[in-house]
Design an enzyme around this catalytic site. Structure first.
Site, PDB file in Angstrom:
ATOM      1  N   ASP A  91      29.389  14.429  90.409  1.00  0.00           N
ATOM      2  CA  ASP A  91      29.084  14.697  91.684  1.00  0.00           C
ATOM      3  C   ASP A  91      29.105  15.298  93.077  1.00  0.00           C
ATOM      4  O   ASP A  91      30.807  15.287  93.366  1.00  0.00           O
ATOM      5  CB  ASP A  91      28.382  13.031  92.141  1.00  0.00           C
ATOM      6  CG  ASP A  91      27.585  12.298  90.853  1.00  0.00           C
ATOM      7  OD1 ASP A  91      26.692  13.083  90.330  1.00  0.00           O
ATOM      8  OD2 ASP A  91      27.264  11.031  90.888  1.00  0.00           O
TER       9      ASP A  91
HETATM   10  N1  URA Z   1      29.658   8.870  87.436  1.00  0.00           N
HETATM   11  C1  URA Z   1      29.151   9.329  88.186  1.00  0.00           C
HETATM   12  O1  URA Z   1      27.780   8.303  89.313  1.00  0.00           O
HETATM   13  N2  URA Z   1      29.346   9.328  89.231  1.00  0.00           N
HETATM   14  C2  URA Z   1      30.341  11.461  89.000  1.00  0.00           C
HETATM   15  O2  URA Z   1      30.693  11.819  89.722  1.00  0.00           O
HETATM   16  C3  URA Z   1      30.925  10.729  87.795  1.00  0.00           C
HETATM   17  C4  URA Z   1      30.127   9.285  87.510  1.00  0.00           C
END
Ligand code: URA
Length: 254
Positions: free
Chosen positions: A121
């Site tokens: 993310d």
């Molecule tokens: N899980 C998430 O919620 N975000 C990420 O970036 C990676 C794993």
């Protein structure tokens, strides 16, 4: 691939891959075909000591000694890069609104078609692999191969004493998806810890924490398969994976 294959850019003769010199130079990230042609015109390209003007000639990239503008070219068909992703970057090769991870690499790598292996993310930081090896990247991402990804996290509310067990048994998300077993090791204060996943659904850890009425505050990926996030690499910095690291990625997928 047939033993003898004739294509425009590459050929296979007795199983060995040969390719056009201009294609070779662009695969190495040194120049676009146009730029290569311009350099060759001025004598800037040599193959095995001989100046070459016709870049449509085929060479064996593994054995030819090529120089480009006076520098020896180190042939690498596939590149693997480990990036310490900073906050605020999207896991993409281009984006109109936000900074994107390949912006952190020199232009020559972007020309080689590097892309992120999986997604983090925008607000997640830490270990991200980038490569131009599409086929093998797919193997690393395929749920079939159970490649481990480990994250450090902090959360809003202290974790209940049975959280480890709930995650181990496979937590169910709000949309009904049943997660695979995940290893959670809580910090002593239970306001964070480490989670290891073998799958990678969209916002997975955030949604896992939401399913137990909690909220992720910070998330950092600290390992991908056998590769840990090196503490010598600051956010935004990157380095090549070594040959051994690449091999270890693919020995039983890490
Ligand atoms: N899980 C998430 O919620 N975000 C990420 O970036 C990676 C794993």
């Amino acid at each position: 691939m047939p033993r003898n294959f004739q294509g425009t850019n590459e050929r296979f003769l007795e199983g060995r891959r040969t390719l056009r010199i201009d294609k070779f130079l662009s695969e190495c990230g040194l120049a676009s075909r146009k730029e290569a042609a311009k350099a060759a015109k001025c004598g800037g390209v040599t193959v095995n000591g001989e100046t070459v003007k016709d870049l449509s000639r085929h060479i064996d990239p593994e054995s030819a000694r090529v120089t480009f503008l006076g520098r020896e070219v180190n042939y690498r068909k596939f590149v693997y890069i480990l990036l310490n992703k900073p906050e605020g970057y999207v896991s993409a090769t281009e984006d109109k609104e936000h900074p994107f991870v390949t912006e952190l690499l020199p232009e020559e790598y972007r020309r080689m078609g590097l892309f992120p292996v999986g997604r983090l993310d925008k607000d997640t930081v830490g270990l991200m692999l980038l490569t131009n090896d599409g086929q093998n990247a797919h193997r690393l991402l395929s749920p079939k191969h159970h490649v481990e990804k480990e994250y450090r996290f902090t959360c809003k509310v202290p974790l209940a004493p049975n959280t480890e067990e709930i995650f181990k048994n496979g937590i169910t998300l709000s949309d009904g998806y049943e997660c695979k077993s995940a290893a959670l090791i809580s910090d002593e204060d239970r306001l964070g810890g480490r989670i290891t996943l073998t799958e990678g659904k969209y916002h997975q850890i955030k949604r896992m924490l939401a399913a137990i009425d909690n909220r992720i505050l910070t998330l950092e990926r600290i390992r991908f398969a056998s590769i840990p996030l090196p503490d010598t690499l600051a956010r935004g910095e990157w380095r090549h994976l070594s040959r051994d690291e690449i091999d270890s990625l693919f020995s039983k997928e890490g």
